[in-house]
Design a protein around this motif. Structure first.
Motif, short mmCIF file in Angstrom:
data_model
loop_
_atom_site.label_atom_id
_atom_site.label_comp_id
_atom_site.label_asym_id
_atom_site.label_seq_id
_atom_site.Cartn_x
_atom_site.Cartn_y
_atom_site.Cartn_z
N LEU A 87 38.46 41.73 31.07
CA LEU A 87 38.08 40.61 30.21
C LEU A 87 38.00 39.29 30.97
O LEU A 87 37.07 38.50 30.79
CB LEU A 87 39.08 40.45 29.06
CG LEU A 87 38.96 41.45 27.92
CD1 LEU A 87 40.06 41.19 26.90
CD2 LEU A 87 37.59 41.35 27.25
N ILE A 88 38.98 39.05 31.81
CA ILE A 88 39.03 37.75 32.46
C ILE A 88 37.83 37.53 33.37
O ILE A 88 37.30 36.41 33.42
CB ILE A 88 40.37 37.55 33.23
CG1 ILE A 88 40.49 36.11 33.69
CG2 ILE A 88 40.48 38.52 34.39
CD1 ILE A 88 41.86 35.70 34.10
N GLN A 89 37.37 38.60 34.02
CA GLN A 89 36.18 38.45 34.87
C GLN A 89 34.93 38.23 34.04
O GLN A 89 34.03 37.48 34.44
CB GLN A 89 36.00 39.68 35.77
CG GLN A 89 37.11 39.87 36.79
CD GLN A 89 37.49 38.57 37.48
OE1 GLN A 89 36.63 37.76 37.85
NE2 GLN A 89 38.78 38.34 37.63
N HIS A 91 34.83 36.70 31.17
CA HIS A 91 34.88 35.31 30.70
C HIS A 91 34.54 34.36 31.83
O HIS A 91 33.89 33.33 31.62
CB HIS A 91 36.27 34.99 30.12
CG HIS A 91 36.50 35.60 28.77
ND1 HIS A 91 37.13 34.94 27.74
CD2 HIS A 91 36.15 36.81 28.28
CE1 HIS A 91 37.17 35.74 26.68
NE2 HIS A 91 36.59 36.86 26.98
N ARG A 92 34.97 34.70 33.05
CA ARG A 92 34.66 33.82 34.19
C ARG A 92 33.15 33.78 34.43
O ARG A 92 32.60 32.75 34.80
CB ARG A 92 35.39 34.28 35.45
CG ARG A 92 36.89 33.95 35.44
CD ARG A 92 37.49 33.97 36.84
NE ARG A 92 38.92 33.81 36.87
CZ ARG A 92 39.57 32.64 36.77
NH1 ARG A 92 38.89 31.52 36.62
NH2 ARG A 92 40.89 32.60 36.83
N ASN A 95 31.85 31.43 31.83
CA ASN A 95 32.24 30.06 32.20
C ASN A 95 31.36 29.54 33.33
O ASN A 95 30.92 28.38 33.32
CB ASN A 95 33.71 30.02 32.67
CG ASN A 95 34.69 30.19 31.54
OD1 ASN A 95 34.35 30.01 30.36
ND2 ASN A 95 35.92 30.54 31.87
N LEU A 109 35.16 26.49 24.04
CA LEU A 109 34.22 27.61 24.09
C LEU A 109 34.99 28.89 23.80
O LEU A 109 35.82 29.30 24.61
CB LEU A 109 33.55 27.68 25.46
CG LEU A 109 32.52 28.79 25.62
CD1 LEU A 109 31.30 28.51 24.75
CD2 LEU A 109 32.08 28.93 27.08
N ALA A 110 34.72 29.49 22.65
CA ALA A 110 35.33 30.77 22.32
C ALA A 110 34.36 31.85 22.78
O ALA A 110 33.16 31.76 22.54
CB ALA A 110 35.56 30.87 20.81
N ILE A 111 34.87 32.86 23.46
CA ILE A 111 34.00 33.86 24.07
C ILE A 111 34.36 35.26 23.61
O ILE A 111 35.52 35.65 23.61
CB ILE A 111 34.11 33.83 25.62
CG1 ILE A 111 33.74 32.46 26.18
CG2 ILE A 111 33.25 34.92 26.27
CD1 ILE A 111 34.04 32.30 27.67
N GLN A 112 33.32 36.02 23.24
CA GLN A 112 33.47 37.47 23.08
C GLN A 112 32.49 38.09 24.05
O GLN A 112 31.28 37.81 23.96
CB GLN A 112 33.11 37.91 21.66
CG GLN A 112 34.28 37.96 20.71
CD GLN A 112 33.85 38.39 19.33
OE1 GLN A 112 33.29 37.59 18.57
NE2 GLN A 112 34.06 39.64 19.01
N TRP B 107 39.58 27.29 35.24
CA TRP B 107 39.33 27.70 33.85
C TRP B 107 39.12 26.43 33.06
O TRP B 107 39.95 25.54 33.10
CB TRP B 107 40.54 28.48 33.34
CG TRP B 107 40.32 29.20 32.06
CD1 TRP B 107 40.65 28.79 30.80
CD2 TRP B 107 39.74 30.51 31.90
NE1 TRP B 107 40.31 29.74 29.88
CE2 TRP B 107 39.75 30.80 30.51
CE3 TRP B 107 39.23 31.44 32.80
CZ2 TRP B 107 39.26 32.01 30.02
CZ3 TRP B 107 38.74 32.64 32.30
CH2 TRP B 107 38.76 32.91 30.92
N ASP B 124 41.16 33.80 23.39
CA ASP B 124 40.32 34.97 23.10
C ASP B 124 40.89 36.22 23.78
O ASP B 124 40.96 37.29 23.18
CB ASP B 124 38.89 34.77 23.63
CG ASP B 124 38.21 33.60 22.96
OD1 ASP B 124 37.47 32.89 23.67
OD2 ASP B 124 38.42 33.40 21.75
N ILE B 125 41.26 36.06 25.06
CA ILE B 125 41.74 37.21 25.83
C ILE B 125 43.08 37.68 25.28
O ILE B 125 43.31 38.88 25.10
CB ILE B 125 41.82 36.86 27.33
CG1 ILE B 125 40.39 36.73 27.87
CG2 ILE B 125 42.60 37.90 28.09
CD1 ILE B 125 40.30 36.39 29.34
N GLN B 128 42.53 39.60 22.10
CA GLN B 128 42.01 40.95 22.31
C GLN B 128 43.06 41.87 22.90
O GLN B 128 43.14 43.05 22.55
CB GLN B 128 40.76 40.89 23.21
CG GLN B 128 39.55 40.35 22.43
CD GLN B 128 38.31 40.27 23.28
OE1 GLN B 128 37.69 41.28 23.60
NE2 GLN B 128 37.93 39.07 23.65
#
Lengths: 150, 156
Positions: A87-89, A91-92, A95, A109-112, B107, B124-125, B128
């Motif tokens: 997930l973190i990658q 989101h990066r 971003n 910024l909310a991300i799915q 970030w 968000d993370i 989840q």
């Protein structure tokens, strides 16, 4: 009965977007001209991540900022580029694509970020939590709103 | 390389003496990034701050009084798992911290969550991870037994 229905339909058909106040309605212009940040986010995410599905939601109206702001967004990106990435990658990547917006006018910024497979098994958009007023009187947000208007 | 130069330049402008960015896979290259606190003029080492406690949260407001819905969501999720003992830093009280942590983590938004000095992500993370069960596992690695796990065992 029929004349009543027609009278109800007419006002709606002359307004391009119910959510925007009448004062901002300019029929001779492309309505998207008034949402530059949203358009920029959509374009950049499309170009960089080649999504199967993309949703860009301006959620500024849910927060303590003036009407018409483009400061708070929720994005849903479905892309095979996320395959195998934690997930973190993911989101990066998002971003990074929106670096300019995030350093200027976008405050939140909310991300799915889903793979096509994940989207297929759970095609739902998450909901943002209710605002707790943090943007009110926050000079950083005021600066960002100013940057967005310029 | 360009992002390293840009990041270093950015931190020099904000008064940080040393900064090394994270690799794109999230691992920290260096243990410390320093910035000056405008209020007390005392160097603060973000690298130390994120390692001092198992769970560290940079948020808007405090756990008792969050000032942002996303920060509040992080607090609520941790509370559900019985994690009450964590370091919470209110970025609204310190603009140097607010900008410093964004540069340190690479970030752009707040809240930010760290587990054992490693950046986990934002609201968000965490949400989840909570929904898919990963949070229980990650807390276990920290030596924290989630309250939800205990509740589940008790109901069996």
């Amino acid at each position: 009965m029929l004349p009543t229905v027609l009278r109800c339909v007419r006002p709606i058909s002359t307004s391009l977007a119910l959510s925007r106040p009448v004062a901002h309605f300019r029929p001779h212009m492309d309505p998207d001209q008034s949402r530059p940040v949203e358009r920029s986010i959509t374009t950049k995410l499309t170009d960089k991540l080649k999504p199967d599905h993309l949703e860009v939601h301006n959620e500024s109206h849910m927060h303590a900022v003036p009407p018409g702001s483009e400061s708070h967004f929720r994005v849903l990106v479905v892309s095979s580029q996320f395959d195998g990435l934690p997930l973190i990658q993911r989101h990066r990547l998002v971003n990074e694509a929106l670096k300019e917006e995030l350093s200027s006018c976008v405050h939140a910024l909310a991300i799915q970020a889903k793979t096509p497979e994940q989207w297929g098994s759970n095609p739902s958009l998450a909901k943002s939590p209710p605002c707790m007023g943090g943007s009110r009187g926050d000079h950083t947000v005021e600066e960002k709103l100013k940057a967005g208007r310029e | 390389m360009n992002s390293l130069i840009r990041s270093t330049a950015k931190c020099l402008r904000t008064g940080a003496a040393v900064y090394l960015p994270r690799q794109t896979d999230g691992r920290v290259w260096s243990a410390s990034a320093r910035f000056l606190c405008a209020a007390a003029d005392v160097p603060k080492d973000l690298g130390e701050m994120v390692k001092k406690d198992k769970v560290v949260v940079f948020m808007k407001g405090t756990p008792a009084q969050p000032m942002c819905g996303f920060s509040n969501a992080v607090v609520q999720i941790l509370r559900m798992h019985g994690v009450d003992d964590y370091a919470a830093y209110n970025v609204l009280e310190d603009s140097e911290l607010r900008e410093g942590v964004k540069a340190f983590s690479n970030w752009p938004t707040i809240p930010q969550v760290y587990f054992s000095g490693e950046f986990v992500g934002g609201c968000d993370i965490l949400l989840q991870m909570h929904q898919n069960g990963d949070l229980v596992e990650e807390l276990k690695k920290l030596g924290i037994s989630s309250a939800l796990l205990k509740a589940e065992e008790e109901s069996k």
